[in-house]
Design a protein around this motif. Structure first.
Motif, PDB file in Angstrom:
ATOM      1  N   HIS A 219     -11.224 -16.057 -25.532  1.00 21.84           N
ATOM      2  CA  HIS A 219     -11.489 -15.787 -24.120  1.00 21.84           C
ATOM      3  C   HIS A 219     -10.705 -14.576 -23.636  1.00 21.84           C
ATOM      4  CE1 HIS A 219     -12.891 -20.200 -23.294  1.00 21.84           C
ATOM      5  NE2 HIS A 219     -13.727 -19.524 -24.063  1.00 21.84           N
ATOM      6  N   GLY A 220      -9.467 -14.440 -24.081  1.00 23.09           N
ATOM      7  CA  GLY A 220      -8.650 -13.292 -23.705  1.00 23.09           C
ATOM      8  C   GLY A 220      -9.210 -11.973 -24.201  1.00 23.09           C
ATOM      9  N   ALA A 221      -9.982 -12.022 -25.303  1.00 23.91           N
ATOM     10  CA  ALA A 221     -10.598 -10.819 -25.865  1.00 23.91           C
ATOM     11  C   ALA A 221     -12.022 -10.606 -25.350  1.00 23.91           C
ATOM     12  CB  ALA A 221     -10.614 -10.909 -27.384  1.00 23.91           C
ATOM     13  N   GLY A 222     -12.443 -11.454 -24.408  1.00 30.95           N
ATOM     14  CA  GLY A 222     -13.777 -11.296 -23.826  1.00 30.95           C
ATOM     15  C   GLY A 222     -14.895 -11.957 -24.611  1.00 30.95           C
ATOM     16  N   LEU A 223     -14.547 -12.836 -25.547  1.00 28.77           N
ATOM     17  CA  LEU A 223     -15.550 -13.552 -26.324  1.00 28.77           C
ATOM     18  C   LEU A 223     -15.761 -14.941 -25.725  1.00 28.77           C
ATOM     19  CD1 LEU A 223     -14.301 -12.794 -29.941  1.00 28.77           C
ATOM     20  CD2 LEU A 223     -16.012 -11.548 -28.632  1.00 28.77           C
ATOM     21  N   TYR A 224     -16.992 -15.420 -25.778  1.00 30.68           N
ATOM     22  CA  TYR A 224     -17.270 -16.787 -25.342  1.00 30.68           C
ATOM     23  C   TYR A 224     -17.049 -17.707 -26.532  1.00 30.68           C
ATOM     24  CZ  TYR A 224     -19.681 -20.834 -23.511  1.00 30.68           C
ATOM     25  OH  TYR A 224     -19.974 -22.102 -23.095  1.00 30.68           O
ATOM     26  N   ALA A 225     -16.211 -18.730 -26.360  1.00 31.31           N
ATOM     27  CA  ALA A 225     -15.917 -19.662 -27.444  1.00 31.31           C
ATOM     28  C   ALA A 225     -15.777 -21.062 -26.879  1.00 31.31           C
ATOM     29  CB  ALA A 225     -14.634 -19.253 -28.156  1.00 31.31           C
ATOM     30  N   LEU A 226     -16.122 -22.052 -27.701  1.00 34.44           N
ATOM     31  CA  LEU A 226     -16.011 -23.444 -27.273  1.00 34.44           C
ATOM     32  C   LEU A 226     -15.893 -24.365 -28.466  1.00 34.44           C
ATOM     33  CD1 LEU A 226     -18.994 -25.001 -27.775  1.00 34.44           C
ATOM     34  CD2 LEU A 226     -19.612 -23.458 -25.959  1.00 34.44           C
ATOM     35  N   VAL A 227     -15.485 -25.598 -28.190  1.00 29.75           N
ATOM     36  CA  VAL A 227     -15.433 -26.637 -29.214  1.00 29.75           C
ATOM     37  C   VAL A 227     -16.781 -27.342 -29.209  1.00 29.75           C
ATOM     38  CG1 VAL A 227     -14.333 -28.790 -29.955  1.00 29.75           C
ATOM     39  CG2 VAL A 227     -12.955 -26.977 -28.939  1.00 29.75           C
TER      40      VAL A 227
END
Length: 108
Positions: free
Chosen positions: A17-25
């Protein structure tokens, strides 16, 4: 000493998220030592599947990852994940979306 799987996953998602990527579990596994798999969706119906790399190869006992499959159609990635789940129901599955296929991990 290696950090727990749940802690590592939480930190990785924050890093994305800090790098601008969308991520989730996508799927929570065993909290302390569940294997972690990461699906990198390239947003073009192609994805990468990253999984645990060889253990013990780093001096600081860091988690290392390798490309298990891909770039491949999403259906092939899902089939492989289903096989991994049948083998080990304690795995974690994380998802990262990035058109360039970035995942912020060093691969072995």
């Amino acid at each position: 000493m290696r950090v727990t799987s749940d802690f590592w996953c939480s930190a990785y998602i924050r890093r994305c998220h800090g790098a601008g990527l969308y991520a989730l579990v996508r799927r929570k596994g065993e909290a302390t030592a569940g294997a972690i798999f990461i699906v990198v969706d390239r947003l073009d119906r192609q994805a990468l599947l990253l999984g645990p790399g060889p253990q013990g190869g780093t001096a600081d006992n860091e988690r290392v990852f390798t490309v298990i499959l891909g770039p491949a159609p999403e259906a092939e990635i899902e089939e492989r994940l289903a096989r991994e789940l049948r083998f080990d129901p304690d795995i974690w599955v994380l998802a990262v979306e990035d058109a360039a296929g970035r995942h912020l991990l060093d691969l072995v």
